[in-house]
Design an enzyme around this catalytic site. Structure first.
Site, short mmCIF file in Angstrom:
data_model
loop_
_atom_site.label_atom_id
_atom_site.label_comp_id
_atom_site.label_asym_id
_atom_site.label_seq_id
_atom_site.Cartn_x
_atom_site.Cartn_y
_atom_site.Cartn_z
N SER A 568 38.81 -12.38 -15.33
CA SER A 568 38.29 -11.02 -15.44
C SER A 568 36.91 -10.96 -14.79
O SER A 568 36.79 -11.22 -13.60
CB SER A 568 38.27 -10.58 -16.91
N ASP A 654 48.13 -4.49 -15.30
CA ASP A 654 46.77 -4.61 -15.82
C ASP A 654 46.02 -3.31 -15.55
O ASP A 654 45.92 -2.87 -14.40
CB ASP A 654 46.07 -5.79 -15.14
N HIS A 689 46.54 -7.22 -18.86
CA HIS A 689 45.31 -7.97 -18.61
C HIS A 689 45.39 -9.39 -19.18
O HIS A 689 44.79 -10.31 -18.66
CB HIS A 689 44.12 -7.22 -19.21
#
Length: 720
Positions: A568, A654, A689
């Site tokens: 991320s 995501d 995600h």
């Protein structure tokens, strides 16, 4: 590595130039066309990327299977949580061998008048149902026939008769809210689509509160649904129109107030809603106009309502104050905020929770999270008693509050360290006794075989960067070792000590696992975060490079066998490091990487982009921010460099970091690299995600990443 040399050619990514112009700067983006998720050409390209990644890593398949089997073998698959009491029930979860998801259960509690006995969890055995046990929700049954399953919230009415839950079946964090009658097991007709995280019932059980997101996937409304009515008529309790503010809510400990919070990383606002009055409207508690970052917990002192506020008002690392309800009618400047815990440079206050008798405060001290407890009697006055911290025997550990029920004579604590599997304690408030309720069992594991130590690297500007060095006990820095360096460094998130079974598969093969606690995180207080955000963001990247150099200088790392990994915002770190110092790393693993940060933040219509302005700055309005971000954003800075072996791991659905970011980055890396190492992208076509859903799928994902790392480090038996 030899197999990669014989792999088929990487997918050819066509160039379709698009010019993006801001502040007089024109940037030509050849791969922006990959953003069209519904395009057959884009889908075909993504499938080709998966095929290429599979071909390049084919000789890692056996290693992946071995790691997966090691994780599975070490995990006690049939297990259960320690029951937690809420009102008249004990709630807990079960997991069963062969099942992907948890089963949420409860059993009735008894009230004898003996508080200690009434709050002692019932003895429950893994895999053995007990008399009166009721299944609230079986995640395995809910997931049947669906490509993805995740829960976004659960709530039970005060009388225990109804369950509200929200589930996502795509991975895009768009949840469907349903209501279940726990007496009959039947679903009520009420069904609400596209809700966000968080659910709460009104005390009478007639209304359920939930959040709704706007087109950029920012929670902007709190709604109340009256059971049995058309969701189209649901009441908007509060709406936040500022695109840079996040909206959420919490229940007071006594369930009579809804605390509405609006904020970003720099300031916030809190309103309170009286749930006992169905006609009540939100009342301002602390306005955003004062630019105070804070959180609030309601409690009752001497029969009067008051609010414990954790805040940064003239307190960089936060302090705790008491605001009594009679002060709310006064102008802000005249309000009396009574000090409960004063500001300290060496301790960051994270937040509070209250029971009927005690205040629990989460703090960060010496880089690690822990709790302190103090009685409510005399709170905020000269008669206030000192705070007490439960004592543990490890130096590096994480102790966090798991549960603090209003009526309970004890609080529930979660404890772990890098080599201590999760423990659950009950801390008795009256005398400070710690009762161990559960020690997570791990098969074939001896903590004495491993070591966790702290070292400090020196950044170019003289700043000391904490490193956590994890390895087998027999491994030292007398000879260099294969090393995996992990980092994050954003949003004031700290990489706290915590046990992980998958990591053992790396350590057992001789890898030294290092966590670089770089600036931008929260390990050393608020200033550590501020020194790694906005126009100081590059400190995050240079800290990671300097941490890597420390490992080389101190003999820990073999110069030819270092892999970097982050996900991320940590994936942004990976992309920046790849451009800054590609020669230091044999490989880089970027998980759901935020590598096209400038493009995303320049478009406020993209999911969550406007919210990012408080973290990175606003490049739309500020030319200096634009120039600074462009100077480090990984995609814009890919150059003719000898990039190492790189894996970008992402998910099609995501909504936080769109798949297009790694897709574009990988295409540009392949175009520019002067090296010969393979650059691959693995995309989960049914994930979000966090990747695919289900614990076994999660283990497979981790095994893929770790096998890629081990292969790069020369530790794949199938490799040359």
């Amino acid at each position: 590595m030899s197999h990669a040399e014989h792999a088929p050619a990487a997918p050819q990514t066509p160039k379709v130039p698009t010019v993006r112009t801001h502040h007089g700067d024109a940037f030509t983006d050849d791969y922006e066309w990959l953003r069209d998720k519904d395009s057959p050409q884009v889908r075909a390209h993504l499938e080709a990327e998966n095929a290429y990644a599979e071909a390049v890593t084919a000789d890692q398949a056996q290693l992946r299977e071995a790691i997966f089997n090691e994780i599975k073998a070490r995990t006690v698959e049939t297990d259960l949580s320690v029951p937690a009491r809420k009102r008249g029930w004990w709630y807990f979860t079960r997991t069963a061998e062969g099942s992907q998801y948890a089963i949420h259960c409860r059993v009735a509690a008894t009230d004898t008048g003996d508080l200690a006995a009434d709050w002692t969890p019932p003895a429950i055995e893994a895999g053995v149902p007990i008399e009166g046990e009721q299944v609230l929700l079986d995640g395995n049954k809910e997931a049947e026939g669906k490509p993805f399953f995740s829960l976004g919230g659960m709530a039970v009415t005060e009388d225990g008769n109804l369950l509200a839950y929200a589930q996502d079946n795509a991975g895009d964090e768009r949840f469907t809210l349903r209501i279940k009658d726990l007496g009959t097991g039947e679903l009520l007709p009420d069904s609400i689509e596209n809700v966000f995280y968080g659910l709460a019932f009104s005390p009478d059980g007639t209304r359920v509160f939930y959040t709704v997101v706007d087109d950029s996937w920012r929670p902007h409304q709190i709604k109340a649904h009256t059971l049995g009515t058309d969701p189209a008529t649901d009441t908007v309790v509060f709406q936040e129109d500022d695109p840079g503010m996040w909206l959420g809510f919490d229940l007071a400990a006594d369930r009579t107030e809804l605390l509405i919070s609006i904020g970003n990383s720099e300031y916030s606002e809190t309103l309170t809603l009286d749930l006992l009055d169905p006609h009540a409207v939100p009342v301002m508690l602390v306005s955003r106009e004062h630019r105070i970052l804070h959180s609030a917990d309601p409690l009752t002192l001497d029969g009067q309502r008051a609010y414990v506020i954790t805040h940064d008002r003239d307190a960089l690392n936060n302090m705790v104050s008491l605001l009594r309800i009679d002060q709310l009618a006064l102008p802000f400047a005249q309000q009396r905020w009574e000090t409960v815990l004063e500001h300290r440079d060496t301790v960051k206050v994270e937040g509070t929770a209250a029971t009927a008798t005690h205040l629990v405060v989460s703090v960060r001290k010496d880089t690690t999270e822990r709790v302190v407890v103090l009685p409510l009697e005399g709170l905020g006055t000269a008669a206030q008693q000192p705070a007490v911290e439960p004592a543990f025997d490890e130096e590096l550990y994480t102790c966090s509050l798991a549960n603090a029920e209003l009526e309970a004579p004890m609080i529930r604590l979660s404890y772990t360290s890098d080599f201590t599997p999760a423990r659950v304690y009950d801390y008795t408030l009256a005398d400070g006794t710690l009762l161990l309720r559960k020690q997570t069992q791990v098969n074939d594991y001896d903590p004495a075989k491993y070591r966790a130590t702290r070292e400090w690297a020196t950044a170019a500007d003289g700043t000391k960067i904490p490193l956590t060095i994890l390895r087998r006990a027999d491994i030292t820095n007398e000879t260099p070792n294969p090393v995996l360096v992990y980092g994050y460094g954003s949003y004031e998130m700290s990489m706290d000590p915590g046990f992980g079974i998958p990591r053992l598969s790396l350590l057992d093969r001789g890898v030294v696992f290092v966590i670089a606690h770089v600036r931008g995180g929260g390990e050393l207080g608020r200033s550590w975060y501020l020194e790694g955000k906005k126009l100081a963001k590059k400190n995050t990247f240079t800290d990671f490079v300097d941490a890597t150099k420390h490992l080389l200088d101190t003999g820990w790392a073999d110069p030819k066998r270092i892999v970097a990994m982050g996900g991320s915002a940590g994936g942004l770190l990976m992309g920046a490091v790849a451009n800054l110092a590609p020669q230091l790393y044999a490989g880089i693993i970027a998980q759901v990487p935020f590598v096209d940060a400038l493009t995303s933040i320049l478009d406020p219509d993209l999911p969550l982009s406007a919210l990012e302005w408080e973290e990175w700055g606003n490049p739309i309005e500020d030319a200096d921010v634009y120039e600074y971000m462009k100077s480090y954003s990984p995609y814009e800075n890919v150059a003719a460099l000898p990039y190492p072996k790189i894996a970008a791991v992402t998910s099609l659905n995501d909504t936080r970091v769109l798949y297009v970011e790694p897709a574009k980055w990988v295409a540009k890396l392949r175009e520019q690299t002067t090296g010969t190492a393979p650059i691959v992208m693995k995309i989960e076509m049914d994930g979000g995600h966090g990747g695919a859903s289900g614990r076994y799928e999660g283990w497979k994902t981790r095994a893929w990443d770790y096998a890629f790392a081990l292969d790069t480090l020369g530790l794949n038996p199938a490799g040359a």
